[in-house]
Design an enzyme around this catalytic site. Structure first.
Site, PDB file in Angstrom:
ATOM      1  N   GLU A 232       1.028  -0.836   0.163  1.00  0.00           N
ATOM      2  CA  GLU A 232       0.075  -0.113   0.113  1.00  0.00           C
ATOM      3  C   GLU A 232       0.862   1.161   0.002  1.00  0.00           C
ATOM      4  O   GLU A 232       0.762   2.225   0.972  1.00  0.00           O
ATOM      5  CB  GLU A 232      -1.230  -0.158   1.072  1.00  0.00           C
ATOM      6  CG  GLU A 232      -2.084  -0.725   1.206  1.00  0.00           C
ATOM      7  CD  GLU A 232      -3.232  -1.170   2.008  1.00  0.00           C
ATOM      8  OE1 GLU A 232      -2.674  -0.875   3.815  1.00  0.00           O
ATOM      9  OE2 GLU A 232      -4.023  -1.441   1.958  1.00  0.00           O
TER      10      GLU A 232
ATOM     11  N   GLU B 148      -5.739  -8.136  -1.339  1.00  0.00           N
ATOM     12  CA  GLU B 148      -6.158  -7.529   0.173  1.00  0.00           C
ATOM     13  C   GLU B 148      -7.915  -7.410  -0.274  1.00  0.00           C
ATOM     14  O   GLU B 148      -8.295  -6.488  -1.102  1.00  0.00           O
ATOM     15  CB  GLU B 148      -5.419  -6.971   0.457  1.00  0.00           C
ATOM     16  CG  GLU B 148      -4.414  -7.096   1.803  1.00  0.00           C
ATOM     17  CD  GLU B 148      -3.312  -5.750   2.859  1.00  0.00           C
ATOM     18  OE1 GLU B 148      -4.778  -5.780   3.075  1.00  0.00           O
ATOM     19  OE2 GLU B 148      -2.761  -5.856   2.398  1.00  0.00           O
TER      20      GLU B 148
HETATM   21  C1  BGP Z   1      -5.015  -2.615   5.177  1.00  0.00           C
HETATM   22  C2  BGP Z   1      -3.289  -3.000   5.379  1.00  0.00           C
HETATM   23  C3  BGP Z   1      -2.857  -4.802   6.339  1.00  0.00           C
HETATM   24  C4  BGP Z   1      -3.974  -4.482   6.792  1.00  0.00           C
HETATM   25  C5  BGP Z   1      -5.617  -4.436   6.749  1.00  0.00           C
HETATM   26  C6  BGP Z   1      -6.780  -3.983   7.411  1.00  0.00           C
HETATM   27  O1  BGP Z   1      -4.368  -1.185   4.551  1.00  0.00           O
HETATM   28  O2  BGP Z   1      -2.504  -4.022   4.154  1.00  0.00           O
HETATM   29  O3  BGP Z   1      -1.467  -4.207   6.584  1.00  0.00           O
HETATM   30  O4  BGP Z   1      -4.121  -5.078   8.477  1.00  0.00           O
HETATM   31  O5  BGP Z   1      -5.327  -2.918   5.280  1.00  0.00           O
HETATM   32  O6  BGP Z   1      -6.644  -3.443   7.566  1.00  0.00           O
HETATM   33  P1  BGP Z   1      -7.328  -3.168   9.273  1.00  0.00           P
HETATM   34  O7  BGP Z   1      -6.518  -4.408  10.320  1.00  0.00           O
HETATM   35  O8  BGP Z   1      -6.534  -1.643   9.898  1.00  0.00           O
HETATM   36  O9  BGP Z   1      -8.571  -3.849   9.536  1.00  0.00           O
END
Ligand code: BGP
Length: 478
Positions: free
Chosen positions: A175, A376
């Site tokens: 990201e 993701e």
């Molecule tokens: C993205 C990241 C992850 C992750 C995911 C979900 O931004 O790459 O590392 O954690 O989001 O977010 P969260 O963990 O805040 O629910």
């Protein structure tokens, strides 16, 4: 029209949120190790030392460090063909400035890759995922310093050479466009300006942030070139957090704001990494932020030579934008926005929008014309363990089903999609809140927000559902 025959189904995690073992095997402290726990309403804190009475959830995380064999066996049972994971920079170079890598750290990932291979699972490795040596923050203010380029490229060279026959797919930075937001200072760029304490409200100096991202672009391009020299078969991608927005109304000012937001947040980094040069709107953006970027001739040359092979993205939700500033707001991954009256939201206030994924994939493919991968996606939700140990996560199945359907429609629209790795396939610590109870997994990990529990793994209903999806190459979504 369905998914391509060699479509890669799997799941994703990141070392800092999954591995634990923060002081084992010679590992050094990373930025993520300096983040306390938080909740949806009380933000995580960034501390320069480990403070008495504070809890640091990434230290233990889900303890993959000691469970990797069992975890990989469970992934294989689900039918995974790919596993997106990251290498902790601090296991290989504990401070980032050592001349020689830490052999113990390299051996750990050898063992993980060998285990994956034994189960027929292809690794997809994020080289830097919200985890860099904290030493580099303390001594260089992270990516604000140009010296980080060589330190990162040294790290890449080490892992490319060591794993050249074990890993084919790489992502240079997770990201990377998180740096377009003040939130990205510490998490994505390792920049910690004097006076920052709250993770959600960091002291922001846009000049450092944009210059830091520029250093990352150059570092990424150098890594792509080096990787291809070491093994021409490497496929090296970018990874962008898609934060799609819609205009709240058809007011022309909403439309313009919508266009600018896509440029400034969703396209800025991908444009550089795919096309090898800054886009036409970049000077407007720098100007608005009061930024004067230092870009050398050599930098420009490197950016052109090191363009990426495929484009990967995270996608969770969408928001709206409005030219008025009194509309009701709602949260989201990395960025809040104006609430969309047509969408429902998750327990953490992220609006659920599978059609937005179809729209996004079409936009990206139309713009870049290179293969895409969704690395993701998923629903962070509370799970309840029944007395007999079962977990009925039908809400998660509904979310994933709708998003897979949307990807299939995008493929029908002509988008070239390589694979899908839903986020947190085994429960992990949340990046934004540090909670464990915000769960994404097909596999439950018995641990609470403070690391209490047996860390035993158990299969949720979604485990069996996803197994069926993979077996049918996305045809059986029932
Ligand atoms: C993205 C990241 C992850 C992750 C995911 C979900 O931004 O790459 O590392 O954690 O989001 O977010 P969260 O963990 O805040 O629910």
């Amino acid at each position: 029209m369905g998914f391509r025959k060699d479509f890669l189904w799997g799941g994703a995690t990141a070392a800092n949120q999954f591995e634990g073992g923060y002081r084992e095997g010679g590992k050094g402290p990373s930025c993520a190790d300096m983040l306390t726990n938080g909740t949806g309403s009380s933000p995580r804190q960034i501390t320069r030392t480990w403070e008495e009475g504070m809890y640091y959830p990434n230290h233990t995380a889900s303890d993959f460090f000691h469970h990797y064999k069992e975890d990989i066996a469970l992934m294989a049972e689900m039918g995974f063909q790919v596993y997106r994971m990251s290498i902790a920079w601090t296991r290989i170079y504990p401070t980032g400035v050592e001349e020689e890598p830490n052999e113990e750290g390299l051996k750990f990932y050898d063992a993980v890759f060998d285990e994956l291979k034994a189960h027929g699972i292809e690794p997809l490795v994020t080289i830097s995922h919200y985890e860099m040596p904290f030493y580099l923050t303390e001594h260089y203010n992270g990516w604000a310093s140009r010296e980080l380029i060589d330190l990162y490229v040294k790290f890449c060279g080490t892992i490319f050479r060591r794993y050249k026959d074990k890993v084919k797919y790489w992502l240079t930075f997770n990201e990377i466009n998180c740096g377009t937001l003040p939130l990205g200072n510490f998490m994505s760029l390792g920049i910690l300006n004097e006076g920052t304490r709250s993770f959600l409200n960091q002291v922001d100096i846009p000049q450092l942030r944009y210059q830091g991202m520029h250093h990352q672009f150059v570092a990424s391009a150098k890594a792509v070139k080096l990787g291809h020299e070491i093994n021409p078969d490497f496929q090296i991608g970018c990874m962008i957090a898609l934060m799609p927005t819609y205009p709240l109304t058809c007011h022309p000012r909403d439309m313009l704001k919508f266009q600018q937001q896509w440029q400034d947040i969703n396209y800025y980094c991908g444009d550089v990494m795919v096309r090898g040069e800054y886009p036409h709107y970049a000077p407007r953006l720098w100007d608005e932020q009061g930024v004067k970027l230092t870009v050398t001739e050599e930098d420009r040359k490197i950016l052109k030579e090191g363009t990426i092979d495929f484009y990967s993205l995270s996608y969770y939700q969408t928001n709206c934008v409005s030219h008025k500033d009194n509309e009701s707001m709602i949260g989201g991954n990395l960025l809040a926005g104006v609430k969309n009256p047509y969408l429902e939201a998750s327990d953490w206030g992220w609006q659920i929008d599978p059609d937005g994924l179809r729209y996004t994939l079409n936009e990206l493919y139309g713009r870049y014309q290179i293969p895409l991968m969704v690395v993701e996606n998923g629903l962070g939700a509370y799970d309840k363990v029944e007395e007999d140990g079962s977990i009925h996560d039908d809400y998660r199945i509904a979310y994933l089903r709708a998003h897979i359907q949307a990807m299939k429609e995008a493929v029908g629209d002509g988008v070239d999609l390589l694979g899908y790795t839903p986020w947190g396939c085994i429960d992990i610590v949340s990046a934004s809140t540090g909670e464990m109870k915000k769960r994404y997994g097909f596999i439950y990990v018995d641990s609470d927000d403070f690391g209490n529990g047996s860390f035993r793994r158990s299969r949720k209903d979604s485990f069996y559902w996803y197994q069926k999806v993979i077996r049918s190459n996305g045809e059986d979504l029932g």
